[in-house]
Design an enzyme around this catalytic site. Structure first.
Site, PDB file in Angstrom:
ATOM      1  N   HIS A   1      50.651  49.714  29.822  1.00  0.00           N
ATOM      2  CA  HIS A   1      49.709  48.591  29.887  1.00  0.00           C
ATOM      3  C   HIS A   1      50.369  47.353  29.276  1.00  0.00           C
ATOM      4  O   HIS A   1      50.847  47.397  28.141  1.00  0.00           O
ATOM      5  CB  HIS A   1      48.452  48.888  29.061  1.00  0.00           C
ATOM      6  CG  HIS A   1      47.587  49.984  29.594  1.00  0.00           C
ATOM      7  ND1 HIS A   1      46.501  49.740  30.402  1.00  0.00           N
ATOM      8  CD2 HIS A   1      47.629  51.327  29.414  1.00  0.00           C
ATOM      9  CE1 HIS A   1      45.899  50.886  30.695  1.00  0.00           C
ATOM     10  NE2 HIS A   1      46.564  51.874  30.112  1.00  0.00           N
TER      11      HIS A   1
ATOM     12  N   HIS B   1      51.974  55.209  32.712  1.00  0.00           N
ATOM     13  CA  HIS B   1      51.800  53.782  32.995  1.00  0.00           C
ATOM     14  C   HIS B   1      51.801  53.005  31.699  1.00  0.00           C
ATOM     15  O   HIS B   1      51.173  53.410  30.725  1.00  0.00           O
ATOM     16  CB  HIS B   1      50.529  53.508  33.794  1.00  0.00           C
ATOM     17  CG  HIS B   1      49.300  54.164  33.253  1.00  0.00           C
ATOM     18  ND1 HIS B   1      49.041  55.510  33.387  1.00  0.00           N
ATOM     19  CD2 HIS B   1      48.262  53.667  32.556  1.00  0.00           C
ATOM     20  CE1 HIS B   1      47.900  55.807  32.813  1.00  0.00           C
ATOM     21  NE2 HIS B   1      47.400  54.706  32.278  1.00  0.00           N
TER      22      HIS B   1
HETATM   23  P1  5GP Z   1      44.631  54.964  31.080  1.00  0.00           P
HETATM   24  O1  5GP Z   1      43.311  55.116  30.369  1.00  0.00           O
HETATM   25  O2  5GP Z   1      44.962  56.182  31.903  1.00  0.00           O
HETATM   26  O3  5GP Z   1      45.734  54.555  30.153  1.00  0.00           O
HETATM   27  O4  5GP Z   1      44.467  53.722  32.029  1.00  0.00           O
HETATM   28  C1  5GP Z   1      44.282  53.808  33.404  1.00  0.00           C
HETATM   29  C2  5GP Z   1      44.120  52.395  33.897  1.00  0.00           C
HETATM   30  O5  5GP Z   1      44.223  52.417  35.298  1.00  0.00           O
HETATM   31  C3  5GP Z   1      42.775  51.760  33.545  1.00  0.00           C
HETATM   32  O6  5GP Z   1      42.999  50.567  32.804  1.00  0.00           O
HETATM   33  C4  5GP Z   1      42.133  51.513  34.889  1.00  0.00           C
HETATM   34  O7  5GP Z   1      41.422  50.293  34.935  1.00  0.00           O
HETATM   35  C5  5GP Z   1      43.314  51.498  35.838  1.00  0.00           C
HETATM   36  N1  5GP Z   1      43.025  51.978  37.172  1.00  0.00           N
HETATM   37  C6  5GP Z   1      42.366  53.125  37.495  1.00  0.00           C
HETATM   38  N2  5GP Z   1      42.309  53.279  38.826  1.00  0.00           N
HETATM   39  C7  5GP Z   1      42.951  52.188  39.359  1.00  0.00           C
HETATM   40  C8  5GP Z   1      43.210  51.782  40.706  1.00  0.00           C
HETATM   41  O8  5GP Z   1      42.861  52.432  41.684  1.00  0.00           O
HETATM   42  N3  5GP Z   1      43.897  50.616  40.874  1.00  0.00           N
HETATM   43  C9  5GP Z   1      44.321  49.866  39.808  1.00  0.00           C
HETATM   44  N4  5GP Z   1      44.971  48.730  40.089  1.00  0.00           N
HETATM   45  N5  5GP Z   1      44.081  50.234  38.527  1.00  0.00           N
HETATM   46  C10 5GP Z   1      43.397  51.378  38.313  1.00  0.00           C
END
Ligand code: 5GP
Ligand code: ZN
Length: 143
Positions: A102, A100
């Site tokens: 950001h 993903h």
């Molecule tokens: P990572 O740390 O893996 O780069 O970021 C994961 C992101 O996914 C976090 O910013 C978190 O807030 C977001 N996130 C986690 N679970 C969900 C969800 O169920 N729905 C949405 N819209 N975002 C999520």
């Protein structure tokens, strides 16, 4: 699709998300725990864990969407700028094991930091070490 992946569940419509953009290959939705207004996640619909798992076509589709979404998210919240980044792997802070991107809108004086702040203390590398690292990366990429 991976059964225990929250982002695959969003792609499948099994859990709700605030979707803002969709193509055959890519989905974008608001982060549920935003770092700033308009914080958007852009994902491949296919369950790919790491950047290295993306083939050229999917990487292209993903970055096309990022190029579309970045100014759109920024404009929608009247932001001045944006950070765009990927936590690629657990040691880099990846919590959801589905690639993903950001897109984090930024505002003048918001108190945040540039992407340079992510890696902790900067190493003090000599020219020789930099030359060696450049050679190693070039070799790894097949140059
Ligand atoms: P990572 O740390 O893996 O780069 O970021 C994961 C992101 O996914 C976090 O910013 C978190 O807030 C977001 N996130 C986690 N679970 C969900 C969800 O169920 N729905 C949405 N819209 N975002 C999520
Ligand atoms: Zn997934």
């Amino acid at each position: 699709m991976s059964d225990d992946c929250i982002f695959c569940s969003i792609v499948a419509g099994e859990i709700p998300a605030r979707t803002v953009y969709e193509t055959d290959a890519v989905l974008a939705f608001l982060d549920a725990n935003p770092l700033s207004p308009g914080h958007t996640l852009v994902i491949p619909k296919a369950h790919e864990r790491r950047v290295a798992d993306l083939d050229a076509a999917l990487a292209s589709d993903l970055f096309d969407a990022v190029a579309t979404l970045t100014p759109a998210a920024q404009d929608a919240v009247d932001a001045d700028a944006a950070n765009v980044g990927i936590n690629d792997g657990e040691a880099a802070g990846q919590e959801v094991p589905h690639v993903h991107v950001h897109v984090v809108p930024r505002f003048e004086g918001d108190g945040g930091a540039p992407i340079h702040a992510v890696a902790g203390q900067r190493p003090d590398l000599s020219d020789t070490e930099l030359d060696s690292i450049a050679d190693d990366v070039a070799a790894a990429v097949g140059e």
